[in-house]
Design a protein around this motif. Sequence first.
Motif, PDB file in Angstrom:
ATOM      1  N   GLU A 167      50.880  44.571  34.260  1.00  0.00           N
ATOM      2  CA  GLU A 167      51.134  43.217  34.278  1.00  0.00           C
ATOM      3  C   GLU A 167      52.689  42.894  34.812  1.00  0.00           C
ATOM      4  N   TYR A 209      49.036  41.185  20.933  1.00  0.00           N
ATOM      5  CA  TYR A 209      50.282  40.393  20.654  1.00  0.00           C
ATOM      6  C   TYR A 209      49.659  39.201  19.693  1.00  0.00           C
ATOM      7  N   SER A 214      50.282  38.499  30.757  1.00  0.00           N
ATOM      8  CA  SER A 214      51.624  38.136  30.720  1.00  0.00           C
ATOM      9  C   SER A 214      51.792  36.675  30.337  1.00  0.00           C
ATOM     10  N   THR A 215      51.147  35.797  31.312  1.00  0.00           N
ATOM     11  CA  THR A 215      51.276  34.416  30.995  1.00  0.00           C
ATOM     12  C   THR A 215      50.724  33.983  29.759  1.00  0.00           C
ATOM     13  N   ARG A 261      50.786  35.239  26.721  1.00  0.00           N
ATOM     14  CA  ARG A 261      51.652  35.689  25.771  1.00  0.00           C
ATOM     15  C   ARG A 261      52.611  34.473  25.389  1.00  0.00           C
ATOM     16  N   ALA A 262      52.980  33.912  26.512  1.00  0.00           N
ATOM     17  CA  ALA A 262      53.892  32.630  26.718  1.00  0.00           C
ATOM     18  C   ALA A 262      53.102  31.541  26.002  1.00  0.00           C
ATOM     19  N   ASP A 306      52.878  32.084  22.139  1.00  0.00           N
ATOM     20  CA  ASP A 306      53.862  31.342  21.454  1.00  0.00           C
ATOM     21  C   ASP A 306      54.042  30.158  21.430  1.00  0.00           C
ATOM     22  N   VAL A 318      46.312  30.770  37.760  1.00  0.00           N
ATOM     23  CA  VAL A 318      46.098  30.747  36.282  1.00  0.00           C
ATOM     24  C   VAL A 318      47.349  30.496  35.597  1.00  0.00           C
ATOM     25  N   THR A 319      47.641  29.187  35.238  1.00  0.00           N
ATOM     26  CA  THR A 319      49.014  28.668  34.904  1.00  0.00           C
ATOM     27  C   THR A 319      48.777  28.552  33.278  1.00  0.00           C
ATOM     28  N   PRO A 320      49.922  28.424  32.602  1.00  0.00           N
ATOM     29  CA  PRO A 320      49.632  28.214  31.086  1.00  0.00           C
ATOM     30  C   PRO A 320      48.916  27.114  30.773  1.00  0.00           C
ATOM     31  N   ARG A 358      57.816  35.680  31.435  1.00  0.00           N
ATOM     32  CA  ARG A 358      56.314  35.961  31.184  1.00  0.00           C
ATOM     33  C   ARG A 358      55.447  35.235  31.961  1.00  0.00           C
ATOM     34  N   GLU A 359      55.652  34.108  32.385  1.00  0.00           N
ATOM     35  CA  GLU A 359      55.081  33.114  33.338  1.00  0.00           C
ATOM     36  C   GLU A 359      54.698  33.963  34.691  1.00  0.00           C
ATOM     37  N   ARG A 360      53.463  34.126  35.049  1.00  0.00           N
ATOM     38  CA  ARG A 360      53.258  34.829  36.183  1.00  0.00           C
ATOM     39  C   ARG A 360      52.268  33.773  37.205  1.00  0.00           C
ATOM     40  N   CYS A 361      52.838  32.792  37.575  1.00  0.00           N
ATOM     41  CA  CYS A 361      52.141  31.885  38.232  1.00  0.00           C
ATOM     42  C   CYS A 361      53.084  30.898  39.332  1.00  0.00           C
ATOM     43  N   TYR A 414      55.532  24.530  39.274  1.00  0.00           N
ATOM     44  CA  TYR A 414      55.001  23.497  39.629  1.00  0.00           C
ATOM     45  C   TYR A 414      56.018  22.200  39.289  1.00  0.00           C
TER      46      TYR A 414
END
Lengths: 383, 186
Positions: A136, A252, A269-270, A272-273, A276, A354-356, B59-62, B65
């Motif tokens: 990751e 996590y 990785s994303t 985990r954000a 939180d 693949v966004t938050p 941590r954001e991997r995108c 925007y």
Amino acid sequence: MKKVIMGNHAVSYGVRASDVKVISAYPITPQTQVVELLSEMCANGELDAKFIAVESEHSALTACVGASAAGSRTFTATSSQGLLLMHEIIHWAVGARLPIVMSNVNRAVGPPWSIWTDQNDSLSQRDTGWLQIYCESNQEVQDTIVQAFKIAETVMLPVMIVLDAFFLSHTFEIVDILEPEAVRPFLPPYRPARKIDTADPHSFGNLAGPGEYFELRYMIEKAMEDSRAVIERTDREFEERFGRGYGIVKPYRCDDADYVLVTSGTVASTTRAVVDAMRAEGIKIGSLKVRVFRPFPFDEVREVLSKAKKVGVIDRNISFGHHGIFYQEVKSALYGRTNVPVTGFITGLGGRDVTPAVIRGIAEKLIAGTNLEPDINWIGVKI
Amino acid sequence: MIEIRTHGRGGQGAVIASEILADAFFREKKFVQAFPAFGVERRGAPVVSFTRVSDGEIRERCEIYEPDHLVVLDPVLIETVNITVGLKRGGWIVINTNRDMCGSGLCDAYRVATVDANSIALKYGLGSRSAPIVNTAIVGAFAGATKLVGIKAVLEAIAEFVPVRKENNMKAAEEAYKSLIVVPKR
């Protein structure tokens, strides 16, 4: 020394630190920079390795098979169509028990032509007997390459390190670069028990009748099973020496979690954000990254997930006619052991971002439980 | 977290600009991430790249925007691409142009700085008259306008990331840093 480098170069630095002796690879987007930097390192003497240029991926892995059988620490890199062209030799490397390490940049398979990420290329090789580890971050990529050689040479099986196209391969971030001198005590030179040697002739890859073949397959599976403890020990030793460990899985905020999202690659990785952010709103959610996919971490997955009320698995892949592949694997790990409901989500194919927000949408869908298909939910599909 | 989007055209060095920016922030002890909008890049076609900067692990991997700031390497893009899409109010737009951007309307919601990076690049022999390479100059201007990162770190990052004419690239960044114009609000 810490530097800002791209994921592909993190692979190259991992190979450099591992004192590899033979590299054979063919360039393909989005992994080309792995091979570019390695050939540069070979040319300028930074890496004392033979770089064998070939005309295809099939030949690249075949050259690695020969070099590894002759007793050399051997590496190759590929992606997508290139990996698929290697398929015959992918099996060969396992049957011949050769500890080759390969990096595969996850890229969607054509047609239609795509250079963007999804996991179907590497997952289509899941039954071949290669260990597979999904990363990751660029740091994890570099460190896992080094770990992979130690694991491969202990269990005598090849290892594939997998990283997402662009979201890792072309992303620059900080990596603490491993120096070969520091790695040498962790990863001493490769000394195989048997190798092709004209002074000590043996037969390799010969015909095995029904009286022998079966046992040789059993021994591959036995080695795969043994690799679980080896992966764990290698990761622990690595952490003791370099201060960074990654685990077979990475839970996590799962201890008191009602809901757990199972993830892999950069999505882990994303996620985990997102965990939180939702925790801050009082939602008891956690995530579980599956780092080692082969051998599949049954015990670890079971231990984390059996405490949850609902589990969602995010797959950046699809087994046509079945479901998401991580979803299948997670369900098989839980079957008969626990009744926790598991739901599959497919997203991000062909590099769809693949966004938050996408991950949060999945989490909310899972929690609400409405309009939820039991096995396969396509997230963001525009049909 | 600070998120920066860089707009340019294939060949101008937009992707390298986002990497230099990341490396400069890294030298000031920040966590960083830089990456291109993944496409099949062609010379002259609009390209986008991204930089993330944070005090903690990113941590954001995108893709990005809703950027905090923009870097624009080609002012013509303003007329052809909706460059401000998602840009947060009050964010900086650092533009390579010799025009007065006062009447452009961008100043209503954003802070705008301009720099004649084309002329600066040509002065230091970077690229050609038809295709000046402006990425190092514009990063210098970004540092000068936003004050988010120091010029010293930018110059060090250029020395690390630019393969040729390091000296001239550093001079271009320094000149842009000093000569940028902060466009007053109407």
